[in-house]
Write a protein that holds these residues in place. Structure first.
Motif, PDB file in Angstrom:
ATOM      1  N   LEU A 199       0.826  -1.218   0.000  1.00  8.09           N
ATOM      2  CA  LEU A 199       0.000   0.000   0.000  1.00  8.09           C
ATOM      3  C   LEU A 199       0.864   1.274   0.000  1.00  8.09           C
ATOM      4  O   LEU A 199       0.332   2.388  -0.008  1.00  8.09           O
ATOM      5  N   ARG A 200       2.191   1.077   0.020  1.00  6.17           N
ATOM      6  CA  ARG A 200       3.145   2.205   0.020  1.00  6.17           C
ATOM      7  C   ARG A 200       2.817   3.194   1.142  1.00  6.17           C
ATOM      8  O   ARG A 200       2.681   4.412   0.926  1.00  6.17           O
ATOM      9  N   ALA A 201       2.632   2.647   2.337  1.00  5.36           N
ATOM     10  CA  ALA A 201       2.199   3.470   3.469  1.00  5.36           C
ATOM     11  C   ALA A 201       3.158   3.286   4.642  1.00  5.36           C
ATOM     12  O   ALA A 201       3.793   2.244   4.781  1.00  5.36           O
ATOM     13  N   ASP A 202       3.239   4.315   5.494  1.00  6.51           N
ATOM     14  CA  ASP A 202       4.038   4.207   6.712  1.00  6.51           C
ATOM     15  C   ASP A 202       3.196   3.672   7.860  1.00  6.51           C
ATOM     16  O   ASP A 202       3.721   3.262   8.881  1.00  6.51           O
ATOM     17  N   TRP A 203       1.868   3.807   7.721  1.00  8.82           N
ATOM     18  CA  TRP A 203       0.972   3.239   8.732  1.00  8.82           C
ATOM     19  C   TRP A 203      -0.331   2.853   8.031  1.00  8.82           C
ATOM     20  O   TRP A 203      -0.644   3.364   6.950  1.00  8.82           O
ATOM     21  N   LEU A 204      -1.072   1.954   8.670  1.00  5.17           N
ATOM     22  CA  LEU A 204      -2.384   1.539   8.157  1.00  5.17           C
ATOM     23  C   LEU A 204      -3.423   1.998   9.171  1.00  5.17           C
ATOM     24  O   LEU A 204      -3.194   1.878  10.375  1.00  5.17           O
TER      25      LEU A 204
END
Ligand SMILES: NC(=O)c1ccc[n+]([C@@H]2O[C@H](COP(=O)([O-])OP(=O)(O)OC[C@H]3O[C@@H](n4cnc5c(N)ncnc54)[C@H](OP(=O)(O)O)[C@@H]3O)[C@@H](O)[C@H]2O)c1
Length: 293
Positions: free
Chosen positions: A104-109
Motif C-alpha cells: 500500500l506504500r504506506a508508513d501506517w495503516l
C-alpha cells in the motif's frame, strides 16, 4: 459527503467508502482503476477497504493513492497468505501487516482487520496479540475484526478491537439486530460490507457464485415493495444510514457507479414509510437469516 466520527477510534470517515474487492482483477484497465481511485477522493470517498485476498487491489491502491496518503483512511485485512508462514498464526499476522504496508506504500495503516477467522482462533489469543503489537509499534492505528455471528459478537464484547466490519444490506441484517448496537454502545467503529447486497437485483438468472446466489434467493424471497423506488437508491441509503454504521463500503470498478452511490447516500436516510415497508418484509421472511461472510 458527511464525515462521521468512527466510534471512539479518533478516525473520521465518510458515510460511503470504496470497497476494493473488485479491484484485484489483473484484466482491469489500469487507467480506469486510477480514474476510480483518484475520483473517489474528489467525491469525498476518503476510505478505501482492501484485503490480502483481493488480488492486485492493495498494489493498485498503493500505486495510485500512495502520494495522497494523508487524505485516505486505509483499511485492509490480514491473517493468511504470507509465503512460508502458516495462516492464522501470530508471525503470519505480523508479517502480513508489514507486507500490506509495502504493497500500500504506506508508513501506517488506519484499520487492519483479522479477516473472518473463526472464534477458536480469536480465543486462542496469539493472532490478536500480534495485531495489537502492530498497533503498539505504530504500524496500525485501529485493530479490527471482520466477520459475522458468534465470532463477531465475541470480538465486539472483548474490548480488544476498535472497529469491526460486517455485512449490512437490504438482504443481510443479522448484525443490525445485536452486534452493531453492542458495537455502538462500546464506541467500536462499524464498516458495513456488501452494502449493496452485491446488487443482486441486476441478475435475471440464479448466479452460480454461492454468496451471490444466497442474496439472489433472499432478494426474491423478500419481494420488496419497490413502489417506484430504484433498488440502488434503497440499498445505498439503507446501508449508509443504518443506525450504528460508520461507513458503508460500496464495491465497484467504475467511477461513475461510485459517484452515483455517493449522490444517493447524500440524500440521507430513507423516509420512515419506506423503512417501515422494508422492515415488515424482512421480519416476515428474513428474521432468521445469518450474516453472509
Ligand atoms: N470482510 C469480508 O469478508 C468482505 C466480504 C465481502 C465484501 N467486503 C468488503 O465490502 C465491499 C463491498 O462489497 P462487495 O464489493 O462484495 O459488494 P457490494 O458493494 O454489495 O456490491 C458490488 C456490486 O455492486 C455493483 N455496483 C456498485 N455501484 C453500483 C451502481 N451505482 N449501480 C449499479 N451497480 C453498482 C458493482 O458492479 P460494478 O463494478 O459494475 O459497479 C458490483 O457488482 C468489498 O469491496 C469489500 O471491501 C468484505
Amino acid at each position: 459527503m458527511t464525515a462521521r466520527a468512527f466510534g471512539r477510534t479518533g478516525l473520521v470517515v465518510p458515510h460511503v467508502g470504496l470497497g476494493a474487492g473488485p479491484l484485484g482483477d489483473p484484466a482491469l484497465d489500469e487507467r480506469e482503476v486510477e480514474i476510480l481511485l483518484l475520483g473517489a477522493l474528489d467525491v469525498g470517498v476518503t476510505l478505501v477497504d482492501a484485503a490480502r485476498s483481493y488480488g492486485l487491489a492493495e498494489e493498485r491502491i498503493g500505486r495510485h493513492l500512495g502520494r495522497h496518503r494523508s487524505k485516505v483512511v486505509l483499511s485492509t485485512k490480514v491473517g493468511y497468505g504470507v509465503e512460508g508462514l502458516p495462516d492464522w498464526t501470530g508471525p503470519c499476522v505480523a508479517a502480513g501487516v508489514d507486507a500490506a504496508l509495502r504493497r500500500l506504500r504506506a508508513d501506517w495503516l488506519d484499520i487492519v482487520h483479522l479477516h473472518s477467522c473463526p472464534l477458536e482462533t480469536l480465543r486462542r489469543g496469539d493472532v490478536l496479540t500480534a495485531l495489537l503489537d502492530a498497533v503498539v509499534a505504530g504500524k496500525v492505528r485501529v485493530a479490527a475484526y471482520s466477520g459475522e455471528g458468534e465470532a463477531l459478537a465475541w470480538a465486539v464484547a472483548s474490548g480488544a478491537f476498535g472497529a469491526v466490519q460486517t455485512s449490512v444490506s437490504l438482504c443481510d441484517r443479522a448484525s443490525l439486530a445485536s452486534a452493531i448496537p453492542a458495537a455502538r454502545e462500546r464506541g467500536v467503529g462499524v464498516l458495513a460490507k456488501r452494502a449493496l447486497g452485491n446488487g443482486v437485483w441486476r441478475y435475471g438468472e440464479h448466479p452460480s457464485q454461492p454468496d451471490l446466489a444466497e442474496y439472489w434467493q433472499r432478494w426474491r424471497a423478500l419481494g420488496l415493495p419497490l413502489q417506484g423506488w430504484d433498488p440502488l437508491e434503497l440499498a445505498v441509503r439503507f446501508a449508509a444510514h443504518a443506525p450504528g454504521v460508520g461507513c458503508a463500503l460500496v464495491g465497484t470498478t467504475r467511477f461513475e457507479n461510485l459517484r452515483r452511490a455517493v449522490e444517493l447516500a447524500d440524500r440521507g436516510p430513507l423516509p420512515p414509510d419506506a423503512l417501515a415497508a422494508l422492515d415488515e418484509r424482512y421480519r416476515a421472511v428474513g428474521a432468521a437469516w445469518p450474516g453472509v461472510v
